[in-house]
Each structure stands twice: as C-alpha cells, then as structure tokens.
Motif scaffolding. Sequence first.
Motif, PDB file in Angstrom:
ATOM      1  N   PHE A  88      34.795  27.501  38.603  1.00 20.48           N
ATOM      2  CA  PHE A  88      34.936  28.059  39.714  1.00 20.48           C
ATOM      3  C   PHE A  88      34.349  29.228  40.059  1.00 20.48           C
ATOM      4  N   VAL A  89      33.584  29.112  41.121  1.00 18.82           N
ATOM      5  CA  VAL A  89      32.785  30.159  41.667  1.00 18.82           C
ATOM      6  C   VAL A  89      31.822  30.928  40.557  1.00 18.82           C
ATOM      7  N   ARG A  90      32.013  30.966  39.735  1.00 12.27           N
ATOM      8  CA  ARG A  90      30.586  31.080  38.360  1.00 12.27           C
ATOM      9  C   ARG A  90      31.576  30.689  36.940  1.00 12.27           C
ATOM     10  N   ARG A  91      30.498  30.055  36.244  1.00 11.51           N
ATOM     11  CA  ARG A  91      30.676  29.927  35.135  1.00 11.51           C
ATOM     12  C   ARG A  91      31.619  31.053  33.614  1.00 11.51           C
ATOM     13  N   ARG A  92      31.698  31.049  33.173  1.00 10.72           N
ATOM     14  CA  ARG A  92      32.458  32.185  31.891  1.00 10.72           C
ATOM     15  C   ARG A  92      30.972  31.803  30.883  1.00 10.72           C
ATOM     16  N   PRO A  93      31.490  32.886  30.297  1.00 12.75           N
ATOM     17  CA  PRO A  93      30.967  33.292  28.996  1.00 12.75           C
ATOM     18  C   PRO A  93      31.220  32.663  27.425  1.00 12.75           C
ATOM     19  N   GLU A 107      43.367  28.517  50.458  1.00 15.40           N
ATOM     20  CA  GLU A 107      42.536  28.169  50.071  1.00 15.40           C
ATOM     21  C   GLU A 107      41.772  27.547  49.787  1.00 15.40           C
ATOM     22  N   LEU A 108      41.559  28.799  48.971  1.00 12.85           N
ATOM     23  CA  LEU A 108      40.343  28.663  47.408  1.00 12.85           C
ATOM     24  C   LEU A 108      40.657  27.276  46.002  1.00 12.85           C
ATOM     25  N   MET A 109      42.145  27.678  46.090  1.00 13.72           N
ATOM     26  CA  MET A 109      43.143  26.562  45.051  1.00 13.72           C
ATOM     27  C   MET A 109      42.539  25.464  45.841  1.00 13.72           C
ATOM     28  N   GLN A 110      42.700  25.050  46.984  1.00 12.45           N
ATOM     29  CA  GLN A 110      42.268  23.523  48.044  1.00 12.45           C
ATOM     30  C   GLN A 110      40.881  23.175  47.853  1.00 12.45           C
ATOM     31  N   GLY A 138      43.567  27.148  32.426  1.00 16.48           N
ATOM     32  CA  GLY A 138      41.988  27.597  32.039  1.00 16.48           C
ATOM     33  C   GLY A 138      42.505  29.191  32.170  1.00 16.48           C
ATOM     34  N   ALA A 139      42.505  30.167  32.678  1.00 19.22           N
ATOM     35  CA  ALA A 139      41.946  31.234  32.571  1.00 19.22           C
ATOM     36  C   ALA A 139      43.531  31.919  32.057  1.00 19.22           C
ATOM     37  N   GLY A 140      44.370  31.313  32.075  1.00 23.05           N
ATOM     38  CA  GLY A 140      45.608  32.143  31.916  1.00 23.05           C
ATOM     39  C   GLY A 140      45.759  31.792  30.473  1.00 23.05           C
ATOM     40  N   GLY A 172      49.596  22.082  33.846  1.00 24.84           N
ATOM     41  CA  GLY A 172      49.804  23.349  33.526  1.00 24.84           C
ATOM     42  C   GLY A 172      50.717  23.855  34.055  1.00 24.84           C
ATOM     43  N   PRO A 173      51.857  25.469  33.921  1.00 22.61           N
ATOM     44  CA  PRO A 173      52.524  26.033  34.629  1.00 22.61           C
ATOM     45  C   PRO A 173      51.477  26.419  35.727  1.00 22.61           C
ATOM     46  N   GLY A 174      50.625  26.816  35.496  1.00 18.84           N
ATOM     47  CA  GLY A 174      50.224  28.191  36.003  1.00 18.84           C
ATOM     48  C   GLY A 174      49.210  27.441  37.278  1.00 18.84           C
ATOM     49  N   SER A 188      47.177  32.226  26.799  1.00 14.46           N
ATOM     50  CA  SER A 188      47.285  33.667  27.029  1.00 14.46           C
ATOM     51  C   SER A 188      48.234  33.117  24.826  1.00 14.46           C
ATOM     52  N   ARG A 189      47.566  32.421  24.285  1.00 16.58           N
ATOM     53  CA  ARG A 189      48.142  31.514  23.267  1.00 16.58           C
ATOM     54  C   ARG A 189      47.565  30.838  22.313  1.00 16.58           C
ATOM     55  N   PRO A 190      48.145  29.871  21.395  1.00 17.38           N
ATOM     56  CA  PRO A 190      47.265  29.198  20.928  1.00 17.38           C
ATOM     57  C   PRO A 190      47.902  27.488  21.958  1.00 17.38           C
ATOM     58  N   VAL A 191      47.308  26.742  22.141  1.00 17.98           N
ATOM     59  CA  VAL A 191      48.275  25.477  22.716  1.00 17.98           C
ATOM     60  C   VAL A 191      48.922  25.054  21.235  1.00 17.98           C
ATOM     61  N   GLU A 249      30.866  26.316  43.984  1.00 14.13           N
ATOM     62  CA  GLU A 249      31.552  27.360  45.366  1.00 14.13           C
ATOM     63  C   GLU A 249      32.917  27.053  46.097  1.00 14.13           C
ATOM     64  N   ILE A 250      33.498  27.983  45.995  1.00 12.41           N
ATOM     65  CA  ILE A 250      35.150  27.588  46.215  1.00 12.41           C
ATOM     66  C   ILE A 250      35.738  28.714  47.038  1.00 12.41           C
ATOM     67  N   GLY A 251      34.468  28.821  48.130  1.00 10.04           N
ATOM     68  CA  GLY A 251      34.352  29.627  49.520  1.00 10.04           C
ATOM     69  C   GLY A 251      34.996  31.118  48.850  1.00 10.04           C
ATOM     70  N   GLN A 259      54.747  26.772  37.346  1.00  6.41           N
ATOM     71  CA  GLN A 259      55.855  28.442  37.795  1.00  6.41           C
ATOM     72  C   GLN A 259      55.257  28.785  38.853  1.00  6.41           C
ATOM     73  N   THR A 260      54.240  29.401  39.189  1.00  7.77           N
ATOM     74  CA  THR A 260      53.445  29.990  40.386  1.00  7.77           C
ATOM     75  C   THR A 260      53.503  29.539  41.083  1.00  7.77           C
ATOM     76  N   PRO A 261      54.136  30.511  43.050  1.00  8.12           N
ATOM     77  CA  PRO A 261      54.356  30.041  43.469  1.00  8.12           C
ATOM     78  C   PRO A 261      53.392  28.761  44.429  1.00  8.12           C
ATOM     79  N   ASP A 289      38.018  39.276  35.750  1.00 13.71           N
ATOM     80  CA  ASP A 289      37.181  39.313  36.951  1.00 13.71           C
ATOM     81  C   ASP A 289      37.997  38.049  37.469  1.00 13.71           C
ATOM     82  N   SER A 290      37.991  37.225  37.291  1.00 16.46           N
ATOM     83  CA  SER A 290      38.456  36.242  37.587  1.00 16.46           C
ATOM     84  C   SER A 290      39.858  36.656  38.522  1.00 16.46           C
ATOM     85  N   ARG A 291      40.998  37.803  38.050  1.00 12.51           N
ATOM     86  CA  ARG A 291      41.628  38.069  38.162  1.00 12.51           C
ATOM     87  C   ARG A 291      41.273  39.332  39.584  1.00 12.51           C
TER      88      ARG A 291
HETATM   89  N1  LIG Z   1      39.343  32.898  41.250  1.00 11.77           N
HETATM   90  C1  LIG Z   1      39.768  31.769  40.252  1.00 11.77           C
HETATM   91  O1  LIG Z   1      38.609  31.647  39.590  1.00 11.77           O
HETATM   92  C2  LIG Z   1      39.875  31.230  41.012  1.00 11.77           C
HETATM   93  C3  LIG Z   1      41.100  30.582  40.077  1.00 11.77           C
HETATM   94  N2  LIG Z   1      41.860  28.794  40.205  1.00 11.77           N
HETATM   95  C4  LIG Z   1      42.374  28.805  38.364  1.00 11.77           C
HETATM   96  O2  LIG Z   1      43.369  29.252  38.468  1.00 11.77           O
HETATM   97  C5  LIG Z   1      43.394  29.082  37.090  1.00 11.77           C
HETATM   98  C6  LIG Z   1      44.454  30.163  36.314  1.00 11.77           C
HETATM   99  O3  LIG Z   1      45.604  30.626  36.926  1.00 11.77           O
HETATM  100  P1  LIG Z   1      46.570  31.147  35.825  1.00 11.77           P
HETATM  101  O4  LIG Z   1      46.181  32.798  36.027  1.00 11.77           O
HETATM  102  O5  LIG Z   1      48.139  30.860  36.932  1.00 11.77           O
HETATM  103  O6  LIG Z   1      46.204  30.341  34.764  1.00 11.77           O
HETATM  104  P2  LIG Z   1      46.784  29.217  33.521  1.00 11.77           P
HETATM  105  O7  LIG Z   1      45.184  28.921  33.233  1.00 11.77           O
HETATM  106  O8  LIG Z   1      47.249  28.173  35.183  1.00 11.77           O
HETATM  107  O9  LIG Z   1      47.933  29.430  33.543  1.00 11.77           O
HETATM  108  C7  LIG Z   1      48.616  30.971  32.926  1.00 11.77           C
HETATM  109  C8  LIG Z   1      50.085  29.870  32.183  1.00 11.77           C
HETATM  110  O10 LIG Z   1      50.266  29.416  30.744  1.00 11.77           O
HETATM  111  C9  LIG Z   1      51.174  29.610  30.337  1.00 11.77           C
HETATM  112  N3  LIG Z   1      49.726  29.613  28.901  1.00 11.77           N
HETATM  113  C10 LIG Z   1      49.592  30.443  28.411  1.00 11.77           C
HETATM  114  N4  LIG Z   1      48.830  29.884  27.249  1.00 11.77           N
HETATM  115  C11 LIG Z   1      50.086  28.477  26.970  1.00 11.77           C
HETATM  116  C12 LIG Z   1      50.555  28.394  25.665  1.00 11.77           C
HETATM  117  N5  LIG Z   1      49.338  28.420  24.701  1.00 11.77           N
HETATM  118  N6  LIG Z   1      51.402  27.343  25.474  1.00 11.77           N
HETATM  119  C13 LIG Z   1      52.307  27.576  26.697  1.00 11.77           C
HETATM  120  N7  LIG Z   1      52.336  28.190  27.833  1.00 11.77           N
HETATM  121  C14 LIG Z   1      51.151  29.551  27.813  1.00 11.77           C
HETATM  122  C15 LIG Z   1      51.165  31.049  31.298  1.00 11.77           C
HETATM  123  O11 LIG Z   1      52.631  31.653  30.431  1.00 11.77           O
HETATM  124  P3  LIG Z   1      52.552  33.037  30.165  1.00 11.77           P
HETATM  125  O12 LIG Z   1      51.124  33.571  29.676  1.00 11.77           O
HETATM  126  O13 LIG Z   1      52.104  34.407  30.929  1.00 11.77           O
HETATM  127  O14 LIG Z   1      53.641  33.125  29.234  1.00 11.77           O
HETATM  128  C16 LIG Z   1      51.545  30.712  32.435  1.00 11.77           C
HETATM  129  O15 LIG Z   1      52.973  30.262  32.652  1.00 11.77           O
HETATM  130  C17 LIG Z   1      42.252  28.624  36.641  1.00 11.77           C
HETATM  131  O16 LIG Z   1      42.043  28.824  35.248  1.00 11.77           O
HETATM  132  C18 LIG Z   1      41.518  28.111  37.645  1.00 11.77           C
HETATM  133  O17 LIG Z   1      41.970  26.990  37.193  1.00 11.77           O
HETATM  134  C19 LIG Z   1      41.861  28.698  41.297  1.00 11.77           C
HETATM  135  O18 LIG Z   1      42.732  28.232  41.817  1.00 11.77           O
HETATM  136  C20 LIG Z   1      41.335  29.151  42.459  1.00 11.77           C
HETATM  137  C21 LIG Z   1      40.422  30.707  42.637  1.00 11.77           C
END
Ligand SMILES: NC(=O)C1=CN([C@@H]2O[C@H](COP(=O)(O)OP(=O)(O)OC[C@H]3O[C@@H](n4cnc5c(N)ncnc54)[C@H](OP(=O)(O)O)[C@@H]3O)[C@@H](O)[C@H]2O)[C@@H](O)CC1
Length: 514
Positions: free
Chosen positions: A206-211, A63-66, A156-158, A90-92, A160-163, A229-231, A121-123, A45-47
Amino acid sequence: MSLGQQKAPKAGESRPTQPLAAGNGEAGRPEGQRLSPLALLSVADSRVMDAQAERLSSALPEELMQHAGSAGAHEIMRHYAPCRVLVACGPGNNGGDGYVLARILRAQGWRVEITPALPPQTPLARAMAARWKGAVVPFSPQAAAEAELVVDAVFGAGLSRPVSPEVAAFFAAADRIVALDLPTGVNGDTGQLMGEVARCERTVAFVRRRPGHFLLPGAEKCGFTRAAEIGMPARITTGFPVRCWRNEPGLWRLPRQHPLDNKYTRGVVNVCGGTVMPGAALLATEGARRSGCGMARIASDPAHAGVFRNGPPGIIVDTAPLAELLTQPHRKYWVCGPGLLPQEAGTLFPVLLEAHCCVVADAGTLDWAREDPQKLRGAAVLTPHDGEFARVFGPVGPDRIESARKAASLVGSVVVLKGYTTVIAAPDGRVALNVHATPALATAGSGDVLSGTVGTCLAAGLPPWEAACAAVWLHGEAGRRAAWSEGGWPIAEDIVAQLGNARGTAEKGTDDPG
Ligand SMILES: NC(=O)C1=CN([C@@H]2O[C@H](COP(=O)(O)OP(=O)(O)OC[C@H]3O[C@@H](n4cnc5c(N)ncnc54)[C@H](OP(=O)(O)O)[C@@H]3O)[C@@H](O)[C@H]2O)[C@@H](O)CC1
Ligand SMILES: [K+]
C-alpha cells in the motif's frame, strides 16, 4: 536552444549533470517534491503516515483501509477466476484490510469465508469485522487446504515477534496465497523471516513497496509485488522524508551525448594496475570504457606495463611514478583495487587520497583495510561483497540495509554492498536497493567491471551515491543482456560487451522512473 547558443564545456570538465529526477533525500530536495514511485517505505514511515492521516481527518484511516482492502480485492479479480477464497485475518489493521477485501469480493459474487487467526483488536479491525456478514470458519490447516485461494491478512507492518507454529502450519497447508502488505512472517524493513513463512503468489503493498519486498530471504516469499495507491493525501506524501529507494533510472540521470562532447568532457577514468593480476585491472578499465567514459588509462609500474600494453588498443598505459601522474590534468577519477595486492594498494591508495582524487576502492584496497575501516576514509565509493565487507567492518548483519548504512557513515564513503540485492548506502543515510541484476553476474571479474563502471559514472560528474547507483544498474542490465545472449552463462567479458547497450537502455528509462 540551438547549438550556437550552447556553452562548450571546457576541456577537462565534465558537463554538469541534470538534477535528480526522483531520488533525493532531504539534502538538495526541493520543497514539495512528490513521493517518488521508486520510494520504499519502512514500517516506521508507514506509522508516521498513519499518524499524520489520523491527525488530518478522523475519517481518513477508515477510508485508507477501505481503499487497501479494495486494492487487494481488485488484484485478485484481475488475476484469478472466481473461486473459493479463504481470508485469514489477524488482530491488527492488516486483518482489517482482510475483512474489507472479503466484503468486496463477496459483493462481486465470489464464495468467500473468513478465518480469524486472532480476534480483531484495533478499533478499525473491529469495525470492519463487525460489518462482515458472511461465513466464519475456524483457523486450521484443514480450512487452508480446502480453499482454492488463501488471502494472508494476518500480520503486516505490525509483525513484532516470530509467528506461532499454528499460523505457520495454516499457511504451509495453503496452495495459493495472496498477501496484503507482506507475507505473514516477513519483516518489512529487513526481509528477514520471523518464523516459517509460506511462499505467496502475489503481494499487494500500500502506497509504496517496502525494503523487505526486495531483500532476501523475504523477497522470495512475496511473489509478484505491486504497490496500490490507496488515497494517501498529497499533503502527507509530498515532501515525505524517504530514506530508501528502488534503484532504477530516474533515481539518477547520466549525461546524454552532446554535440559539444569530447573525450575529456565525457570523463577520464584512471585505473591502478598491479603486478600479479593484470586481468582485473584490464576488466575494470574495459568496464569504464564500455560504460561510456571518454578515456580510460592504466597506471602501471614500468616493469609490468607490457601486459597492459598488449591489452585492448584503446587503453592508454602510463608508467610515470604516481606522484608525477597526479600533477597532470585528467587525473581526478581513480579505480584502486582490482588486481592489486594489499601492500600495493597500501602504497597507491593513500597517495591518491592525499592528492584529493575521487577514488573507487575495491578488492586489494579493501583487503589492505582489513579490520581497520578508517584506512578507507576519503574514498568516494567502496564496492565490497559480503566477504570483503566482513573483513573490513565485521559480518553483514541480518539487517543488510543497516549494516551498509553504518559502514557508510563510519568511513564517510558510499558503500556498495554487492549481492542478490545490492545495497547502495550513502553516509547521510540514503539507501538504494538494486534488484535489477541476475545471478549470472556471479562470475570472476564481474566486480572489476563494476568498479570501472562506477569510475565512469563518477567521471561523468554524478555525485558518489548517484554514480554508484547508476553503475550498479548499468552492470545489472549488462549482466541480464549478457546472460540472455550467452545462454544464461556469461563471463566478465560478455558483461563488458553489453555495457553500451545498458547505458542506452538507461537513457530511455529516465523519462519513466516508475
Ligand atoms: N499507511 C499504510 O500503509 C496503511 C496500512 N494499512 C494496514 O495496516 C497494517 C498495519 O497495521 P498494524 O499496525 O495494526 O499491524 P498488523 O500487522 O496488522 O498487526 C499488529 C498486531 O499483531 C500483533 N502481532 C504482531 N506480531 C505477532 C505475532 N508474531 N504473533 C501474534 N501477534 C502478533 C501485534 O501485537 P503486539 O505487537 O501489539 O503485541 C498487534 O496486535 C499494514 O500492514 C496494512 O495492512 C492499511 O489499513 C491502510 C493504510
Ligand atoms: K499479511
């Protein structure tokens, strides 16, 4: 409208219920309904929202990130005295939020350092990192241990694998942690842990909580959670096709008492009585009565009816054969299972379905359908705990929502998967998560009380998913009240005794679904 203008409901008809306040999925949802405060957003949903925001305006994602970073900073300023803060990024975009938060806190005079778990990593994360003019320290457990407060902006939402063990060790060394979106390592959709996860004091969503904020084991790592609420523009949130909600009054609405009510318009609940465990059927019947049905009846074979007749005086006991009972009025709503042997359920349940009754299937009926879920097709609501679910559908998987959803779609019934977080899944994919409960509900007979309460909510005219959600909430509220009055250790009868109070509380809550 004056009483004289009101149309009296016909005997045997429930009054129509009011429309849902907040929780509809697509089906029946008026165009343009605002995003419910009870909505829970999946990672997908967030994506979708993010992508729509980007399409709407190229400046909007920043703006949303701010706003996200600012919400995190204000949460900290509200709840902590100025202290030494280490923001782990983190990188995202979760990391991007962290850089914003750090800048805002620093501008307020707080002592803030950044520690990058991984380079941005992200712009957007890069842009926010470039604006950071403060101290940067190496990412190490020692740095975490020296900070008075650690901000978790690593994943956060991104996720994708164990920390990695390094990330886990960092957070394990921290004393107090505030997380942005999710504690690093918690899966936002399932609440599963991807690696070792530290317990946070607070999580700002942000916006709403998650399951994942509500599902174990992740729920225990989040601490106090709040959605900011983040606008996010109304053009995106209005009518957004949410599939998951928090279960609170406002997601459903039970009918209030009405001057023209009679016992039939309130709804009649019938309970199948068995031969060996009469207490379970009595508890279901009492659950139905105390939660507000107009009348509850037990259908029993004549040889075993005595024990029911010696039960509470307000219960009516029927001893005619089931097929004959089903020709009588007020025989639509049934609870079939509490106290039934599987073979008893197997003779009663198909007859009820044949007569197009609206049936809650529990206990003995679920056991009768062991490894054969299609036997349950036609039931309105199933109320399994994990063990019963496993016997019918196979083990509950790590994704509790998906397990319940698949089962509901397989048999075409609402599935109430009971537990710390009860998942209420409809065949069309709608899901509600109930945490309005207490572990004190884990006592014998508690489930029987719930199935009777579902019977009441169905007989009140609610559709099956809404009825199941309402009943689970009432049962949870009654359990909390019973726990409070019984020193934390209520028994099923205590839960029954609080159902009326629970229903009254639900009525007060309906005007404020948030
Ligand atoms: N609409 C909203 O709600 C808004 C959301 N916003 C924010 O955006 C966040 C989501 O951002 P995001 O998509 O960039 O994901 P995020 O969690 O920063 O990390 C992805 C990166 O981490 C990497 N990676 C993943 N797992 C890993 C591991 N175990 N070990 C190492 N690397 C790992 C992954 O790598 P990849 O899987 O691509 O190889 C990728 O590079 C959300 O949580 C919220 O804070 C707000 O800014 C405003 C509006
Ligand atoms: K995080």
